[in-house]
Design an enzyme around this catalytic site. Structure first.
Site, PDB file in Angstrom:
ATOM      1  N   ASN A   7       5.922 -11.944 -21.544  1.00 28.33           N
ATOM      2  CA  ASN A   7       6.150 -12.270 -19.972  1.00 28.33           C
ATOM      3  C   ASN A   7       5.941 -13.740 -20.243  1.00 28.33           C
ATOM      4  O   ASN A   7       6.732 -14.647 -19.555  1.00 28.33           O
ATOM      5  CB  ASN A   7       5.073 -11.861 -19.250  1.00 28.33           C
ATOM      6  CG  ASN A   7       5.051 -10.205 -19.176  1.00 28.33           C
ATOM      7  OD1 ASN A   7       6.106  -9.689 -19.499  1.00 28.33           O
ATOM      8  ND2 ASN A   7       3.959  -9.582 -18.742  1.00 28.33           N
ATOM      9  N   ASP A   8       4.769 -14.308 -20.866  1.00 34.17           N
ATOM     10  CA  ASP A   8       4.503 -15.706 -20.851  1.00 34.17           C
ATOM     11  C   ASP A   8       5.586 -16.354 -22.248  1.00 34.17           C
ATOM     12  O   ASP A   8       5.950 -17.451 -22.006  1.00 34.17           O
ATOM     13  CB  ASP A   8       3.331 -15.987 -21.091  1.00 34.17           C
ATOM     14  CG  ASP A   8       2.405 -16.133 -19.718  1.00 34.17           C
ATOM     15  OD1 ASP A   8       2.883 -16.562 -18.926  1.00 34.17           O
ATOM     16  OD2 ASP A   8       1.307 -15.224 -19.740  1.00 34.17           O
ATOM     17  N   CYS A  34       2.613  -6.162 -25.356  1.00 33.41           N
ATOM     18  CA  CYS A  34       2.033  -5.940 -24.195  1.00 33.41           C
ATOM     19  C   CYS A  34       2.727  -6.388 -23.084  1.00 33.41           C
ATOM     20  O   CYS A  34       2.274  -6.301 -21.912  1.00 33.41           O
ATOM     21  CB  CYS A  34       0.570  -6.001 -23.982  1.00 33.41           C
ATOM     22  SG  CYS A  34       0.273  -7.927 -24.295  1.00 33.41           S
ATOM     23  N   GLU A  46       1.799 -15.220 -27.050  1.00 29.65           N
ATOM     24  CA  GLU A  46       2.695 -15.698 -25.763  1.00 29.65           C
ATOM     25  C   GLU A  46       3.017 -17.055 -25.634  1.00 29.65           C
ATOM     26  O   GLU A  46       3.516 -17.658 -24.620  1.00 29.65           O
ATOM     27  CB  GLU A  46       1.797 -15.086 -24.634  1.00 29.65           C
ATOM     28  CG  GLU A  46       0.405 -15.689 -24.475  1.00 29.65           C
ATOM     29  CD  GLU A  46      -0.390 -14.982 -23.356  1.00 29.65           C
ATOM     30  OE1 GLU A  46       0.257 -14.416 -22.474  1.00 29.65           O
ATOM     31  OE2 GLU A  46      -1.638 -15.105 -23.219  1.00 29.65           O
ATOM     32  N   HIS A  99       0.901  -1.214   0.263  1.00 22.35           N
ATOM     33  CA  HIS A  99      -0.138   0.049  -0.128  1.00 22.35           C
ATOM     34  C   HIS A  99       0.863   1.140  -0.186  1.00 22.35           C
ATOM     35  O   HIS A  99       0.391   2.200  -0.686  1.00 22.35           O
ATOM     36  CB  HIS A  99      -1.033   0.039   1.257  1.00 22.35           C
ATOM     37  CG  HIS A  99      -1.585   1.372   1.315  1.00 22.35           C
ATOM     38  ND1 HIS A  99      -2.708   1.553   0.515  1.00 22.35           N
ATOM     39  CD2 HIS A  99      -1.351   2.548   2.147  1.00 22.35           C
ATOM     40  CE1 HIS A  99      -3.117   3.002   0.912  1.00 22.35           C
ATOM     41  NE2 HIS A  99      -2.285   3.252   1.788  1.00 22.35           N
ATOM     42  N   ARG A 116       8.071 -17.988 -14.430  1.00 19.92           N
ATOM     43  CA  ARG A 116       8.559 -16.687 -14.607  1.00 19.92           C
ATOM     44  C   ARG A 116       8.377 -16.161 -13.232  1.00 19.92           C
ATOM     45  O   ARG A 116       8.713 -14.935 -12.900  1.00 19.92           O
ATOM     46  CB  ARG A 116       7.543 -15.678 -15.351  1.00 19.92           C
ATOM     47  CG  ARG A 116       5.803 -15.926 -15.036  1.00 19.92           C
ATOM     48  CD  ARG A 116       4.852 -15.310 -16.047  1.00 19.92           C
ATOM     49  NE  ARG A 116       4.453 -13.846 -15.882  1.00 19.92           N
ATOM     50  CZ  ARG A 116       3.240 -13.461 -16.506  1.00 19.92           C
ATOM     51  NH1 ARG A 116       2.602 -14.222 -17.555  1.00 19.92           N
ATOM     52  NH2 ARG A 116       2.756 -12.306 -15.990  1.00 19.92           N
TER      53      ARG A 116
END
Ligand code: PEP
Ligand code: MG
Length: 577
Positions: free
Chosen positions: A454-455, A503, A431, A189, A465
């Protein structure tokens, strides 16, 4: 002078006096009580007072920080009204003769443990909220008044163990120049708050509250993750200089906000944002993103206790589309499974969840769930330039199956005479290596690709990952990844009215920008804060030069060689990152 290193949570350099914010520890009274009625009354008086306090914090938060921050305190107030909480505390007092503060402590810990164990970051963050509410009620039972951050009479850096939502909401924002805390991570937070207030923060400093005294001069360097306590004059001058440089740099980036992302020789690129919820749109607009390249809709599902209705989804998608009257909004259909679970959707435990029933695979199985989402996107599509994107596609068959369901939804809406954009664009995430290798086949069925590095790295390099042990192998600059990217862009170049974007995190990496440009990427989608820097790089290079750099990089043998070569090439072109 003393320097400590922690986790960078929010960039920038702050120089001010330290204010050590120490909370009075709550010592619970563990003695049994004979007067349970009096304890119940104490509890209810404290509940009422907590309600009043939360309402005034909520109003302050809405006025200073917006509706969303205000909503946190609405959620806190809901805990106070939750029968499980109230009756739980009453039962502890009545049945176990606990004092009111001890009973609150026991029940709060019970709630906290349930939420804290959940893997999902949303629910673990709720655990912190519960603790915050529980402590408030305990303080009120015991009459403890904590230090006040709401009226500070000079500029300070707040030093604390951790900061709760109540602490940050109450704080006098004009006076707070930075945060340095013992605990916390990039997603805690305090970190989120610091970024939204745009003040430098370094967290995870372990014992900073013991090292610093109120009044010490401090530097929080959110660029390098260091804090400096009582700097020498020389150090101070150097930090002042760095601070100025950073401010000039931000100003320079800000001046680019309304300019196109266009190379020196005229290739126009689309820079768009990755968002998780409609509120993230503000950041994309502020940083000059022209649309959304990835709307991760799973957060809409994960932030809800029940399956979000078509209406609820429609409202969320519509609000994002309306924010970009001229730009694309790529709405990714539900990507759940893998590490992301929904509390209301039972799913089997799988041995290899990332290779299991995830994303499009789950949606093709749970057709009802999928149709609700597709109908909501279609209905919202008339409010902007909607693009529907299917995640985790491994072959053209899945694309055809998904599109067949999309067409069913269109037919239903036609029959109901409900409007939608009949020319809505449909695309897929690339991906999974099979999709990249078969891009020439898959592109026949879609209007665009978005490469999810990412993937793609995880699946191509067989590297989990999230696993630190093998993170050294997780390298988007690995030649195999570059070749796959090239294969995808080369395919899409051959199809008219088609584009390839990216992305995954790589799209927002300044070190990768020239390379990706040269590999033929058209759309770059990234977290909002990364947009200005990538724009600056694109505006400083010629596309023809980027192509030569990419061509050379494709012939190198290791990720390291590629990285070194790119850095060198960028230096030669005078591009500083
Ligand atoms: C990706 O895999 O690159 C991607 C953008 O999707 P996510 O990170 O949500 O899996
Ligand atoms: Mg992905």
């Amino acid at each position: 002078m003393f320097v400590k290193e922690g986790i960078i949570a929010s960039p920038g350099i702050a120089i001010a006096k330290a204010f050590v914010y120490e909370k009075i520890a709550v010592e619970v009274n563990k003695n049994k009580t004979d007067d349970t009625q009096a304890e119940i009354e104490k509890f209810h008086v404290a509940l009422k007072l907590s309600h009043q306090q939360l309402e005034s914090i909520r109003l302050k938060a809405i006025a200073e920080l917006g509706e969303d921050e205000g909503a946190i305190f609405e959620a806190h107030a809901m805990v106070l009204d939750d029968p499980e909480f109230v009756e739980g505390v009453e039962a502890e007092i009545n049945e176990n003769q606990l004092s009111a503060d001890f009973a609150v402590n026991v029940v709060t810990d019970r709630f906290y443990a349930i939420f804290d164990q959940m893997d999902d970051p949303y629910f673990s963050a709720r655990a912190a909220d519960i603790k915050d509410v529980g402590t408030r009620v305990q303080n009120n039972i015991l009459g403890i008044v904590q230090a006040d951050l709401s009226s500070l009479n000079e500029d300070v850096i707040i030093i604390a163990d951790d900061l709760t939502p109540s602490d940050t909401a109450q704080m006098d924002k004009k006076r707070v120049m930075g945060f340095a805390t013992n605990i916390g991570s990039r997603t805690s937070h305090t970190a989120i708050m610091a970024r939204s207030l745009e003040i430098p923060a370094v967290l995870g400093l372990c014992d900073i509250t013991d090292t610093v005294k109120t009044g010490d001069l401090m530097v929080v360097d959110g660029l390098t993750g260091k804090v400096c306590i009582n700097p020498t004059n020389e150090q101070l001058a150097s930090y002042e200089n760095e601070k100025q440089k950073y401010q000039d740099y931000l100003k320079e980036l800000e001046e680019l906000k309304d300019l196109d992302a266009i190379t020196l020789d005229g290739r126009k690129i689309e820079l768009v944002g990755n968002i998780g919820e409609p509120n993230d749109v503000a950041g994309v607009l502020k940083n000059g993103g022209v649309g959304v390249g990835l709307y991760r809709t799973e957060f809409l599902y994960m932030n809800s206790d029940v399956m979000p209705s078509e209406e609820k989804q429609f409202a969320a998608y519509r609000s994002v589309l309306e924010a970009f009257p001229n730009g694309p909004v790529v709405i990714r259909t539900l990507d759940i499974g893998g590490d992301k679970k929904l509390p209301y959707l039972p799913m089997d435990n799988e041995l290899n969840p990332f290779l299991g029933l995830r994303a499009i695979r789950l949606c093709l199985k749970e057709v009802g769930l999928f149709k609700t989402q597709l109908r909501a996107i279609l209905r919202a599509s008339i409010y902007g330039h909607a693009h529907i994107m299917f995640p985790m596609i491994s072959s053209i068959t899945e694309v055809r199956q998904a599109k067949a369901i999309l067409f069913d939804c269109m037919k239903e809406l036609d029959a109901e005479q409900v409007a939608y954009d009949k020319a809505v664009k449909v695309g897929v995430m690339i991906e999974i290596p099979s999709a990249a290798i078969a891009a020439d086949i898959i592109c026949k069925e879609v209007d665009f690709f978005s490469i999810g590095t990412n993937d793609l790295c995880q699946y191509t390099l067989a590297v989990d990952r999230m696993n630190q042990e093998v993170s050294y192998l997780y390298d988007p600059f690995n030649p195999a990844i570059l070749r796959l990217i090239k294969q995808v862009t080369a395919t899409s170049d051959k199809k008219e009215n088609f584009f390839t974007g990216m992305c995954g995190e790589m799209a927002g990496d300044p070190a990768a920008a020239v390379l990706l440009l040269g590999l033929g990427l058209y759309e770059f989608s990234m977290s909002a804060l990364a947009i200005p820097q990538i724009k600056k790089i694109i505006r400083s290079v010629r596309y023809e030069d980027a192509k030569v750099i990419a061509e050379t990089a494709l012939n190198l043998e290791t990720g390291e060689e590629i990285m070194d070569f790119i850095q060198d090439a960028m230096k030669k072109l005078n591009i500083n990152i």
